[in-house]
Design an enzyme around this catalytic site. Sequence first.
Site, PDB file in Angstrom:
ATOM      1  N   TYR A  72     -25.112 -51.527 -63.937  1.00 46.22           N
ATOM      2  CA  TYR A  72     -26.214 -51.373 -62.524  1.00 46.22           C
ATOM      3  C   TYR A  72     -25.647 -50.194 -61.780  1.00 46.22           C
ATOM      4  O   TYR A  72     -26.364 -49.226 -61.143  1.00 46.22           O
ATOM      5  CB  TYR A  72     -25.992 -52.572 -61.508  1.00 46.22           C
ATOM      6  N   PHE A 124     -50.320 -30.574 -56.097  1.00 44.83           N
ATOM      7  CA  PHE A 124     -50.801 -31.409 -57.056  1.00 44.83           C
ATOM      8  C   PHE A 124     -51.308 -32.692 -56.229  1.00 44.83           C
ATOM      9  O   PHE A 124     -51.098 -33.007 -55.145  1.00 44.83           O
ATOM     10  CB  PHE A 124     -49.714 -31.766 -57.956  1.00 44.83           C
ATOM     11  N   ASP A 125     -52.256 -33.295 -57.050  1.00 50.98           N
ATOM     12  CA  ASP A 125     -52.742 -34.564 -56.209  1.00 50.98           C
ATOM     13  C   ASP A 125     -52.050 -35.663 -55.523  1.00 50.98           C
ATOM     14  O   ASP A 125     -52.111 -35.970 -54.637  1.00 50.98           O
ATOM     15  CB  ASP A 125     -54.104 -35.183 -56.950  1.00 50.98           C
ATOM     16  N   ASP A 214     -41.812 -28.454 -56.485  1.00 48.43           N
ATOM     17  CA  ASP A 214     -42.410 -29.408 -57.417  1.00 48.43           C
ATOM     18  C   ASP A 214     -42.128 -28.859 -58.976  1.00 48.43           C
ATOM     19  O   ASP A 214     -43.018 -28.098 -59.104  1.00 48.43           O
ATOM     20  CB  ASP A 214     -43.799 -29.554 -57.305  1.00 48.43           C
ATOM     21  N   ALA A 216     -42.429 -29.975 -62.073  1.00 45.70           N
ATOM     22  CA  ALA A 216     -42.241 -30.604 -63.440  1.00 45.70           C
ATOM     23  C   ALA A 216     -42.499 -29.789 -64.544  1.00 45.70           C
ATOM     24  O   ALA A 216     -42.143 -30.263 -65.748  1.00 45.70           O
ATOM     25  CB  ALA A 216     -43.781 -31.397 -63.077  1.00 45.70           C
ATOM     26  N   LYS A 257     -42.686 -34.397 -67.931  1.00 44.83           N
ATOM     27  CA  LYS A 257     -43.194 -32.961 -68.467  1.00 44.83           C
ATOM     28  C   LYS A 257     -42.193 -32.211 -69.239  1.00 44.83           C
ATOM     29  O   LYS A 257     -41.788 -32.690 -70.254  1.00 44.83           O
ATOM     30  CB  LYS A 257     -43.749 -32.192 -67.470  1.00 44.83           C
ATOM     31  N   HIS A 449     -60.161 -40.762 -58.130  1.00 48.34           N
ATOM     32  CA  HIS A 449     -60.356 -40.327 -59.671  1.00 48.34           C
ATOM     33  C   HIS A 449     -59.838 -41.363 -60.814  1.00 48.34           C
ATOM     34  O   HIS A 449     -60.291 -41.426 -61.756  1.00 48.34           O
ATOM     35  CB  HIS A 449     -59.877 -38.760 -59.904  1.00 48.34           C
TER      36      HIS A 449
HETATM   37  C1  LIG Z   1     -47.118 -30.688 -60.634  1.00 51.94           C
HETATM   38  C2  LIG Z   1     -46.943 -32.121 -60.661  1.00 51.94           C
HETATM   39  N1  LIG Z   1     -46.275 -32.546 -59.869  1.00 51.94           N
HETATM   40  C3  LIG Z   1     -46.087 -33.996 -59.652  1.00 51.94           C
HETATM   41  C4  LIG Z   1     -46.699 -34.796 -60.379  1.00 51.94           C
HETATM   42  C5  LIG Z   1     -46.398 -36.388 -60.590  1.00 51.94           C
HETATM   43  O1  LIG Z   1     -45.652 -36.742 -61.474  1.00 51.94           O
HETATM   44  P1  LIG Z   1     -45.688 -38.376 -62.017  1.00 51.94           P
HETATM   45  O2  LIG Z   1     -46.941 -38.526 -62.984  1.00 51.94           O
HETATM   46  O3  LIG Z   1     -44.644 -38.396 -63.002  1.00 51.94           O
HETATM   47  O4  LIG Z   1     -45.563 -39.162 -61.132  1.00 51.94           O
HETATM   48  C6  LIG Z   1     -47.480 -34.120 -61.485  1.00 51.94           C
HETATM   49  C7  LIG Z   1     -47.906 -35.050 -62.627  1.00 51.94           C
HETATM   50  O5  LIG Z   1     -48.898 -34.868 -63.430  1.00 51.94           O
HETATM   51  C8  LIG Z   1     -47.509 -32.845 -61.720  1.00 51.94           C
HETATM   52  O6  LIG Z   1     -48.213 -32.379 -62.621  1.00 51.94           O
END
Ligand SMILES: Cc1ncc(COP(=O)(O)O)c(C=O)c1O
Length: 457
Positions: A72, A124-125, A214, A216, A257, A449
Amino acid sequence: MELPFAESYRIKMVEPIRRSTRAEREQWIKEARYNLFNLKSEYVFVDLLTDSGTGAMSDRQWSEMILGDESYAGASSFHKFMNAVRDITGLEYVLPAHQGRAAENVLFSVLVKEGDIIPGNSHFDTTKGHIEYRKAKAVDCTIDEAFDTTLIHPFKGNVDIAKLEKVLKEHGNKVPFIILTITCNSSGGQPVSIENMKAVRKLADKYGKKLIMDSARFAENAYFIKLREEGYQFKTIREIAREMFSFADALTMSAKKDAIVNIGGFIAMRDKELFCSSCVFEIMYEGFIHYGGLAGRDLNAIAQGLYEGTEFDYLETRVKQVELLGNRLLDYGIPIQQPIGGHAVFVDAKRFLPHVRKEEFVAQTLAIQLYIEAGVRGVEIGTLLADRDPVTRENRYPELELMRLAIPRRVYTNNHMELVAAALKNIWDRRDTIKHGYRVVREAPIMRHFTVELEKI
Ligand SMILES: Cc1ncc(COP(=O)(O)O)c(C=O)c1O
């Protein structure tokens, strides 16, 4: 004779996939209420819905899974993970999270409050979702060139420095941080240059703001810098990544990613105070600070994946496969976002289906056509994703209406790419017969979506 390019890996284990008939697919997509997220994966032949968590782990990553320490607290897996993140990013304080949006949730719980304004490059969304959920506002300051899919620009993920400064000047006291998404998913997997990062950092310093990345697809971003930015040709991907992160105060990461794992994420920070505040939310939302919603084996796989994902040969194989698909589509005259992005090919749906009205979800219409044609699953990056305005509840119509074909890492062969391209060519040839799209039957109040239900017009 020049030797052709070949993948920098060989295949040790395979997973069968099944072909289906057009009649089956027509039935399945109707039952899925024309939402590709509702399809069973066994109904899909080539799955390009996302490159997130869909990659193939290496033999070394699988062996790391066996070595996972499931304690843990204080697990060796946590330390292996933390050291890898520190080594790759240069940031001192690290918190694991179960995926990217969980990292956003923890960090934004500390930094974002009602009424705040968060400028960035096409958020990102989920990032936008976490901002708007807190009744704050995301302001897009991406360069205008990003919104012309025909225009070739090496760094279409760049921030327009004048737009950013205007936001900081007008709303400076409401801005907790600037966010840079590298590469920028929403504008087509487009990179941000070091020069642009430096300029954003300078503005952040001038106005006393934090800069969050961000991250990814940070390794793909570093790859494009190496290829396209002067002075970086002889630097390694890891040297470039370190330089990129030297401009950041903190980063959020979806390890699904560029760390090539099926689940995982993290936050890394420079500032101890921010780390201590984040720990409170980490424990509430994700778990103890040494595992953050992940198993020890997942942490090991991320640590190994971070090194593999920042190897030049791997990145070259990956990006060249994406380019292969994109170039084939260009050969057929199909309009796509150019230059071709790092993780996906983005088809310009407005130019592909000019007869479909924007109110009828153009990119979604194209994605449904592609599924019916060949069992290929892409995803809409357009009006459905842009969601409704949180105040007026009206549809927001984004400048770009795209169908994204995201390529999982180390999963499909180039023959699969040829099949996808041929399927789209068939639709392209009969595009004038496609005149109508879909209407919404049911939608969620936020991030609709994923669960939206549609019917054919
Ligand atoms: C640029 C970006 N930021 C954040 C995220 C969110 O990551 P997760 O899907 O692991 O929650 C994504 C996911 O596609 C992304 O493309």
